[in-house]
Motif scaffolding. Structure first.
Motif, PDB file in Angstrom:
ATOM      1  N   THR A 175       0.876  -1.245   0.055  1.00  0.00           N
ATOM      2  CA  THR A 175       0.084  -0.081  -0.065  1.00  0.00           C
ATOM      3  C   THR A 175       0.774   1.114  -0.004  1.00  0.00           C
ATOM      4  OG1 THR A 175      -0.086   0.245   2.597  1.00  0.00           O
ATOM      5  CG2 THR A 175      -1.771  -1.210   1.318  1.00  0.00           C
TER       6      THR A 175
ATOM      7  N   THR B  31       0.909   3.871   1.931  1.00  0.00           N
ATOM      8  CA  THR B  31       0.918   4.048   3.533  1.00  0.00           C
ATOM      9  C   THR B  31       2.388   3.619   4.071  1.00  0.00           C
ATOM     10  OG1 THR B  31      -0.265   2.070   4.371  1.00  0.00           O
ATOM     11  CG2 THR B  31      -1.605   3.991   3.727  1.00  0.00           C
TER      12      THR B  31
ATOM     13  N   ASP C 243      -9.782   0.326  10.494  1.00  0.00           N
ATOM     14  CA  ASP C 243      -9.786   1.243   9.183  1.00  0.00           C
ATOM     15  C   ASP C 243      -8.504   1.017   8.361  1.00  0.00           C
ATOM     16  OD1 ASP C 243     -11.203   2.800   7.329  1.00  0.00           O
ATOM     17  OD2 ASP C 243      -9.540   4.332   7.578  1.00  0.00           O
ATOM     18  N   GLN C 244      -7.315   1.003   9.046  1.00  0.00           N
ATOM     19  CA  GLN C 244      -6.013   0.798   8.300  1.00  0.00           C
ATOM     20  C   GLN C 244      -6.005  -0.722   7.717  1.00  0.00           C
ATOM     21  OE1 GLN C 244      -3.404   3.158   8.153  1.00  0.00           O
ATOM     22  NE2 GLN C 244      -1.824   1.733   7.547  1.00  0.00           N
TER      23      GLN C 244
ATOM     24  N   ARG D 101      -8.352  -2.702   7.419  1.00  0.00           N
ATOM     25  CA  ARG D 101      -9.356  -2.775   6.240  1.00  0.00           C
ATOM     26  C   ARG D 101      -8.875  -2.393   4.789  1.00  0.00           C
ATOM     27  NH1 ARG D 101     -13.055  -0.537   8.326  1.00  0.00           N
ATOM     28  NH2 ARG D 101     -14.089  -2.149   9.466  1.00  0.00           N
ATOM     29  N   GLN D 102      -8.265  -1.083   4.967  1.00  0.00           N
ATOM     30  CA  GLN D 102      -7.594  -0.755   3.593  1.00  0.00           C
ATOM     31  C   GLN D 102      -6.610  -1.461   3.052  1.00  0.00           C
ATOM     32  OE1 GLN D 102      -6.498   3.598   3.633  1.00  0.00           O
ATOM     33  NE2 GLN D 102      -7.984   3.863   5.535  1.00  0.00           N
ATOM     34  N   GLU D 103      -5.651  -2.097   4.002  1.00  0.00           N
ATOM     35  CA  GLU D 103      -4.503  -2.991   3.405  1.00  0.00           C
ATOM     36  C   GLU D 103      -5.149  -4.527   2.892  1.00  0.00           C
ATOM     37  OE1 GLU D 103      -1.815  -3.617   6.624  1.00  0.00           O
ATOM     38  OE2 GLU D 103      -1.551  -1.304   6.694  1.00  0.00           O
TER      39      GLU D 103
ATOM     40  N   ASN E 102      -8.249  -4.817   1.394  1.00  0.00           N
ATOM     41  CA  ASN E 102      -8.574  -4.506   0.156  1.00  0.00           C
ATOM     42  C   ASN E 102      -7.694  -4.342  -0.936  1.00  0.00           C
ATOM     43  OD1 ASN E 102     -11.411  -4.467   1.469  1.00  0.00           O
ATOM     44  ND2 ASN E 102     -11.263  -2.202   1.781  1.00  0.00           N
ATOM     45  N   ALA E 103      -6.688  -3.517  -0.617  1.00  0.00           N
ATOM     46  CA  ALA E 103      -5.626  -3.638  -1.521  1.00  0.00           C
ATOM     47  C   ALA E 103      -5.094  -4.862  -1.856  1.00  0.00           C
ATOM     48  CB  ALA E 103      -4.419  -2.862  -0.923  1.00  0.00           C
TER      49      ALA E 103
END
Length: 304
Positions: free
Chosen positions: A87, A89, A104-105, A107-109, A111-112
């Motif tokens: 990601t 980030t 949330d962090q 979840r984003q990872e 999803n990536a």
């Protein structure tokens, strides 16, 4: 279908349960030609063993070289760059994240990862001990997604398994429980949560290899800021709980990786060179864990 898959898992897990010893663990990683040479050259074997012993006796890294840790049990955490993901980030900056922000962090990872669909995806789930696993020490033949959160409990992990539900991991390594013990959670509640974690993971990822890892020991000479709470939890209790976790893994037909013998001294306490504060792991501690993952993957998981 479910009953058949459960029976297959049970047969597989029972057949592949085995115990690690620190010496055999290192020897298993040696190439075949080295083993042949060792068999015919006693001097080389002695030299190798002495080298291993010297490495084990090396003093731990100086305080400036050690990775800083937040207190297990805290919801707010000083977050390192994410491990095992590609990601955007990943920066050198450090951020103060609340538990909800961490969710949330992660979840984003996850999803990536769904978009990338990497081969041999392996998920590492747990608390700060998993969270701080250095990316460069994770076995390179796999693509790692680290879903650890500092201070996490078995109850908290159970509630957030859906964060990576859409990923398609080959293997999921679970280590959870020390923060439950620090918070006074009963052994039975921990086991109940672990059982439900296994079942939820199996339902969401029926093709994945689920590996329950033992809870690690702690050191009586701990310097961690929660030392008093830590010492209230005896290592004998942790060993007894690990035995019950092994039985639970057998019953549920998943794998069990017993790391405790690799990290414990003859008294059953965490070896000081493998820790930074008597609870969290040093670089040498993560190197030991990494070797265990490599051997376990080669000798057990890859057999299937």
């Amino acid at each position: 279908m479910f009953v058949r898959r459960m029976r297959e898992r049970q047969l597989r897990s029972v057949a592949h349960f085995f115990k690690f010893s620190p010496l055999l663990l290192r020897l298993k990683l040696l190439p075949t030609w080295v083993l042949v040479s060792l068999a015919t050259n006693a001097f080389l074997l002695l030299t190798l063993l002495m080298s291993m012993w010297r490495q084990a006796d090396q003093p731990q890294a100086s305080e400036s070289e050690q990775v800083p840790y937040t207190a297990a049990g805290e919801l707010a955490t000083s977050a390192p760059p994410p491990f095992g993901t590609a990601t955007s980030t990943q920066s050198g900056e450090r951020h103060q994240l609340t538990y909800e922000q961490w969710l949330d962090q992660l979840r984003q990872e996850a999803n990536a990862i769904v978009e990338q669909q990497p081969e041999r995806l392996t998920v590492l789930v747990g608390d700060s001990i998993s969270l701080w696993f250095p990316n460069e020490l994770l076995p390179p033949e796999r693509f790692w997604l680290n879903q650890g959160i500092s201070g996490e409990t078995s109850h908290g992990l159970l509630k957030r398994l859906d964060l990576f539900e859409k990923t398609k991991p080959e293997t999921i390594f679970v280590m959870i429980g020390i923060n439950d013990l620090l918070r006074g959670t009963s052994d039975q509640e921990i086991l109940d949560n672990q059982r439900q974690i296994i079942r939820d993971l199996d339902a969401a990822h029926p093709q994945a290899q689920i590996v329950v890892q033992s809870i690690l020991p702690h050191a009586k000479q701990a310097t961690w800021e929660g030392r008093e709470r830590l010492l209230e939890v005896s290592n004998q209790r942790i060993q007894d709980l690990n035995k019950q976790l092994e039985t639970l893994a057998r019953q549920e037909g998943v794998y069990f990786l017993d790391l405790y013998p690799l990290f414990a001294n003859p008294d059953g306490d965490l070896r000081p060179e493998l820790s930074t504060d008597g609870l969290h792991l040093s670089t040498q501690g993560y190197q030991t864990w990494s070797i265990a993952l490599q051997v376990y993957s080669r000798e057990v998981l890859n057999v299937d």
